[in-house]
Design a protein around this motif. Structure first.
Motif, PDB file in Angstrom:
ATOM      1  N   UNK A 155       0.828  -1.204   0.000  1.00 50.80           N
ATOM      2  CA  UNK A 155       0.000   0.000   0.000  1.00 50.80           C
ATOM      3  C   UNK A 155       0.869   1.262   0.000  1.00 50.80           C
ATOM      4  N   UNK A 156       2.018   1.198   0.673  1.00 47.94           N
ATOM      5  CA  UNK A 156       2.942   2.340   0.607  1.00 47.94           C
ATOM      6  C   UNK A 156       3.518   2.498  -0.792  1.00 47.94           C
ATOM      7  N   UNK A 216      -8.713  -3.253  -3.883  1.00 44.68           N
ATOM      8  CA  UNK A 216      -8.480  -4.559  -4.501  1.00 44.68           C
ATOM      9  C   UNK A 216      -7.608  -5.448  -3.622  1.00 44.68           C
ATOM     10  N   UNK A 217      -6.812  -4.834  -2.742  1.00 42.33           N
ATOM     11  CA  UNK A 217      -5.921  -5.614  -1.886  1.00 42.33           C
ATOM     12  C   UNK A 217      -6.706  -6.533  -0.959  1.00 42.33           C
ATOM     13  N   UNK A 218      -7.897  -6.119  -0.545  1.00 42.39           N
ATOM     14  CA  UNK A 218      -8.700  -6.940   0.351  1.00 42.39           C
ATOM     15  C   UNK A 218      -9.463  -8.021  -0.402  1.00 42.39           C
ATOM     16  N   UNK A 228      -2.459   2.282 -11.805  1.00 35.13           N
ATOM     17  CA  UNK A 228      -2.257   1.895 -10.416  1.00 35.13           C
ATOM     18  C   UNK A 228      -3.574   1.314  -9.879  1.00 35.13           C
ATOM     19  N   UNK A 229      -3.571   0.089  -9.381  1.00 32.35           N
ATOM     20  CA  UNK A 229      -4.829  -0.508  -8.921  1.00 32.35           C
ATOM     21  C   UNK A 229      -5.336   0.164  -7.655  1.00 32.35           C
ATOM     22  N   UNK A 230      -6.659   0.186  -7.447  1.00 28.75           N
ATOM     23  CA  UNK A 230      -7.198   0.782  -6.218  1.00 28.75           C
ATOM     24  C   UNK A 230      -6.817  -0.046  -4.995  1.00 28.75           C
ATOM     25  N   UNK A 231      -6.649   0.630  -3.862  1.00 25.34           N
ATOM     26  CA  UNK A 231      -6.260  -0.068  -2.642  1.00 25.34           C
ATOM     27  C   UNK A 231      -7.306  -1.097  -2.221  1.00 25.34           C
ATOM     28  N   UNK A 272      -4.060 -10.517  -7.125  1.00 27.86           N
ATOM     29  CA  UNK A 272      -4.273  -9.661  -8.293  1.00 27.86           C
ATOM     30  C   UNK A 272      -3.813  -8.246  -8.051  1.00 27.86           C
ATOM     31  N   UNK A 273      -4.060  -7.740  -6.828  1.00 23.27           N
ATOM     32  CA  UNK A 273      -3.613  -6.389  -6.479  1.00 23.27           C
ATOM     33  C   UNK A 273      -2.099  -6.294  -6.544  1.00 23.27           C
TER      34      UNK A 273
END
Length: 528
Positions: free
Chosen positions: A49-50, A75-77, A70-73, A82-83
């Motif tokens: 995320x950083x 997507x990490x969850x 840049x993928x949206x944050x 994929x993120x």
């Protein structure tokens, strides 16, 4: 997060040295992400995320974050693998641009010579994919060039000014503002404009003062010196133009300056001549990097631009004649011939016509010049050597297709001007004898004394240099002075505007943009 992660196939291919890279106008580019499992010391989710946050701040480096998908944050969850894969793909493209420049190939810009091998991409991609803190890899790539931190600070400062509404304009009507004068309309605007950089000028009651007092005069002098203008404290046309240049234009130039410095090849390891066209300066640089000669020059005006080029200084001609290029003859001399052909003849110009296949000199006073067509100019003009010759007493020969050379000039008064774009493309020298002495070094039997005798002889002669000298004519509007001060010159030929358009073009259209926009640099130059 597990050390087993998913990375883009193109990223893995790059790490392995595979040819699975796409070629585009700006150089090799990463292919669209395809995912395969690889083993890597992956960063944790917070570090990723950083990294995403650092990529969203690429504007600090003069790049546009929107170019990097840049993928949206969020997507990490929902899809952590994929993120990570999409984020590393975006970071890989940003890394390539930070190392090698986003606008990598600009037709005609031979002054920008990049060397991707100096900072090979694959090791950086490996580090990016395996680092515990991948954002730090991006930051290190962004500051590889020693001038990058200074340029980034200035970019941030100017962007803050733009966000606050930009510079206060100074009214350009009313003539020159002289020290000691009073002007309740323009002086407060001048004070407010300079007060952005020097807050003390607008502190307290002084802010509204209509008097052009000594403190404000000194501030104007400092501004003029920083802009390369004569620091006389008089606010005339050129100073007003510099004061009122939009902050957005300076931001654009800083973005270009940052990108131009990326991935550059090392300078040639020998004595060399560098001419910075928009800075109107020539420098002779020794092998150890020491500047042994620094002088003002006159360059081509906007309609007859001095081209960027790389060549070598090979010979010197004393008392050169001038074969007037047809464009100069049509546009410069024909109007003078229409006004006073005898004055042209007295200036050492000879007019030739072709008759029966032979060149025959004619008397210019016998021609009706008003009936001569500028589009079909039928004559050849040559100027004899002498005090009035446009090339002065010395011509420095450096073979190139543009027929550009360095030379002396009888118009010495023009060197007192701050903006010196007056020539027809060639470079006029403030100190021709000093450059001559340096150029002749190592040529057997030649020194300054012998060269002075050759000039005094008033006949045309020449000497081949024993050691030719590399010459680079380049276009750099932003320079760093003293290691921490940024100086921004006007973009006299619009080449910075062309460059930033190439930077901002989508990847697939960068070839077209670079080819079209950089054609500005190819305006024919001829003459003196």
């Amino acid at each position: 997060m597990s050390p087993k992660s998913l990375l883009p196939l193109a990223l893995v291919a790059a790490l392995a040295g595979s040819p699975a890279l796409s070629a585009s106008a700006a150089g090799p580019r990463l292919l669209a992400p395809q995912f395969v499992p690889v083993t890597a010391a992956a960063a944790d989710q917070a570090a990723l995320l950083r990294l995403a946050e650092r990529l969203r701040r690429l504007e600090e480096d003069g790049l546009d974050p929107r170019h990097y998908d840049i993928p949206p944050d969020g997507l990490a969850a929902s899809d952590p693998q994929g993120h990570q894969a999409a984020l590393l793909a975006a970071a890989g493209e940003a890394l390539e641009d930070l190392l090698h420049g986003r606008a990598r190939r600009m037709r005609g810009r031979v002054d920008i010579e990049r060397d991707p091998a100096a900072h090979p991409l694959a090791p950086w991609l490996t580090e990016l994919a395996t680092a515990a803190e991948p954002a730090a890899v991006i930051e290190r790539a962004a500051t590889l060039h020693p001038e990058a931190p200074v340029l980034r600070r200035e970019l941030a400062r100017l962007r803050a000014i733009a966000a606050a509404g930009g510079h206060v304009p100074v009214p350009a009507d009313g003539g020159t503002i002289e020290p000691g004068t009073t002007d309740p309309r323009r002086i407060p605007a001048l004070r407010a404009r300079l007060g952005v950089d020097e807050p003390a000028l607008v502190a307290g009651a002084a802010a509204a003062s209509p008097h052009y007092d000594p403190a404000l005069v000194e501030a104007v002098k400092r501004f003029q010196a920083a802009e390369g203008l004569e620091p006389d404290g008089r606010v005339g046309r050129l100073t007003l133009a510099a004061l009122n240049r939009p902050v957005e234009a300076r931001i654009l130039q800083l973005r270009v300056a940052l990108d131009m410095r990326r991935g550059l090849a090392r300078p040639v390891a020998e004595r060399r001549i560098e001419v910075n066209v928009p800075d109107y300066r020539l420098r002779l640089i020794e092998e150890d990097g020491r500047v042994s000669l620094d002088m003002a020059v006159i360059v081509g005006r906007a309609t007859r631009q001095t081209p960027v080029l790389r060549t070598r200084l090979t010979a010197v001609m004393f008392n050169p004649p001038w074969g007037v290029p047809q464009r100069n003859a049509r546009e410069d001399l024909l109007p003078r011939l229409r006004r006073d052909p005898r004055a042209v003849m007295e200036g050492g110009f000879r007019i030739y016509a072709v008759a029966g296949g032979a060149r025959v000199e004619i008397d210019p006073t016998t021609v009706d010049w008003h009936s001569v067509s500028a589009q079909r100019f039928p004559y050849v003009i040559r100027q004899d050597p002498g005090e009035a010759n446009a090339l002065g007493r010395i011509k420095f020969v450096m073979p190139n297709e543009e027929d550009i050379f360095l030379h002396d000039t009888p118009d010495r008064h023009l060197f007192r001007r701050a903006a010196r774009a007056f020539s027809s493309g060639c470079i006029r020298l403030e100190q021709p004898m000093e450059l001559l002495e340096a150029a002749l070094w190592g040529t057997p039997g030649w020194d300054r004394a012998r060269a002075s005798r050759a000039i005094a002889a008033r006949s045309t002669s020449s000497v081949q240099l024993a050691r030719s000298i590399p010459v680079r004519l380049h276009y750099t509007t932003v320079t760093v002075e003293g290691g921490n001060s940024v100086r921004i010159r006007p973009d006299i030929y619009g080449l910075d505007e062309a460059y930033v358009r190439a930077m901002d073009a989508p990847r697939q259209s960068q070839r077209r943009v670079a080819a079209v926009d950089s054609s500005v640099a190819a305006v024919p130059a001829a003459g003196r």
